[in-house]
Design a protein around this motif. Sequence first.
Motif, PDB file in Angstrom:
ATOM      1  N   ARG A 138       0.839  -1.172   0.000  1.00 46.43           N
ATOM      2  CA  ARG A 138       0.000   0.000   0.000  1.00 46.43           C
ATOM      3  C   ARG A 138       0.882   1.232   0.000  1.00 46.43           C
ATOM      4  N   PRO A 182       1.198   4.741   1.650  1.00 45.08           N
ATOM      5  CA  PRO A 182       0.718   5.688   2.641  1.00 45.08           C
ATOM      6  C   PRO A 182       1.032   7.117   2.226  1.00 45.08           C
ATOM      7  N   ASP A 199       5.786  -5.304   6.006  1.00 46.89           N
ATOM      8  CA  ASP A 199       5.151  -6.361   5.218  1.00 46.89           C
ATOM      9  C   ASP A 199       5.866  -7.700   5.400  1.00 46.89           C
ATOM     10  N   ASP A 248      -0.027  -1.544  12.332  1.00 48.23           N
ATOM     11  CA  ASP A 248      -0.169  -1.322  10.895  1.00 48.23           C
ATOM     12  C   ASP A 248      -1.346  -2.118  10.339  1.00 48.23           C
ATOM     13  N   VAL A 249      -1.424  -3.387  10.700  1.00 45.15           N
ATOM     14  CA  VAL A 249      -2.527  -4.232  10.226  1.00 45.15           C
ATOM     15  C   VAL A 249      -3.846  -3.754  10.811  1.00 45.15           C
ATOM     16  N   ASP A 281      -4.702  -0.742  11.714  1.00 38.41           N
ATOM     17  CA  ASP A 281      -5.134   0.497  11.067  1.00 38.41           C
ATOM     18  C   ASP A 281      -5.910   0.191   9.791  1.00 38.41           C
ATOM     19  N   ARG A 282      -5.415  -0.746   9.003  1.00 39.26           N
ATOM     20  CA  ARG A 282      -6.130  -1.119   7.777  1.00 39.26           C
ATOM     21  C   ARG A 282      -7.430  -1.837   8.111  1.00 39.26           C
ATOM     22  N   ALA A 338      -9.990   0.671   9.118  1.00 36.20           N
ATOM     23  CA  ALA A 338     -10.482   1.418   7.960  1.00 36.20           C
ATOM     24  C   ALA A 338     -11.553   0.618   7.223  1.00 36.20           C
ATOM     25  N   ALA A 339     -11.308  -0.678   7.054  1.00 33.82           N
ATOM     26  CA  ALA A 339     -12.299  -1.542   6.408  1.00 33.82           C
ATOM     27  C   ALA A 339     -13.557  -1.639   7.261  1.00 33.82           C
ATOM     28  N   ASP A 377      -6.201  -9.179   6.557  1.00 35.37           N
ATOM     29  CA  ASP A 377      -5.830  -8.542   7.818  1.00 35.37           C
ATOM     30  C   ASP A 377      -6.583  -9.132   8.996  1.00 35.37           C
TER      31      ASP A 377
END
Length: 233
Positions: A4, A6, A28, A75-76, A78-79, A82-83, A118
């Motif tokens: 991704r 950022p 990652d 990090d995971v 946060d995604r 968002a989903a 995720d």
Amino acid sequence: MKKRIPSARKASGHTQRGQCAKRISILDAAAEVFCREGFSGASIDEIAMEACVSRQTIYNHYREKETLFMAVVQDVMDRANAALFSVLATFPNNADDLENELAAFAAALVRNCSCNHDGKFLRRMVQTEGERYPHLFEAWRKQGPGRVDAALAALLARLSSQANLAMDDFDLAARQFLALINADLQMIVLFGETPTDEQLQIATCKAVQTFLRAYVKPSEKTGATSEKQLRAG
């Protein structure tokens, strides 16, 4: 894990862009290694090899393996959040066709938040490492499940007056809703599989029917039954 871009990567300057790219590559690679080997089994050398960076580069960015692991979880998460909030935005606003709209919402919640890459990563890490290293998941406890329950409770409170739902404790109702929509899918998800569309539809429809039977006001249930009887007659 899917790459991704950022906002930090848009910053000017070759050095800054390079540092951001390295951090992304490390996160990652670390996520893949932690998922495969677990926290205790993962090594900085293996992560460095997978990220195509030096061991010292990782230490320069994250100091130690524990700090790196917590950065990966953040990090995971946060995604994942968002989903989650993207799906929460589709929650029904009124009582029109409530059963079907809630079932569609529930299916999207499971498909896009629990069964995506995720969601699977977070679940696997908590299952395998949560008991031994609970402090590593403190941020997840506060920003993951806690935020889901609170957000869903607020949505149910808004819907309750419009749909004539009899709810005294919206936080409890939110937890029950989430438990019901996952009840018939737990074994599938536990083994890392993804439910089919048919399995997802059946499970969420049954869950919503059970949820509404528990919370629709008696007068509404009686009215609905009488209307069905009139139609049948």
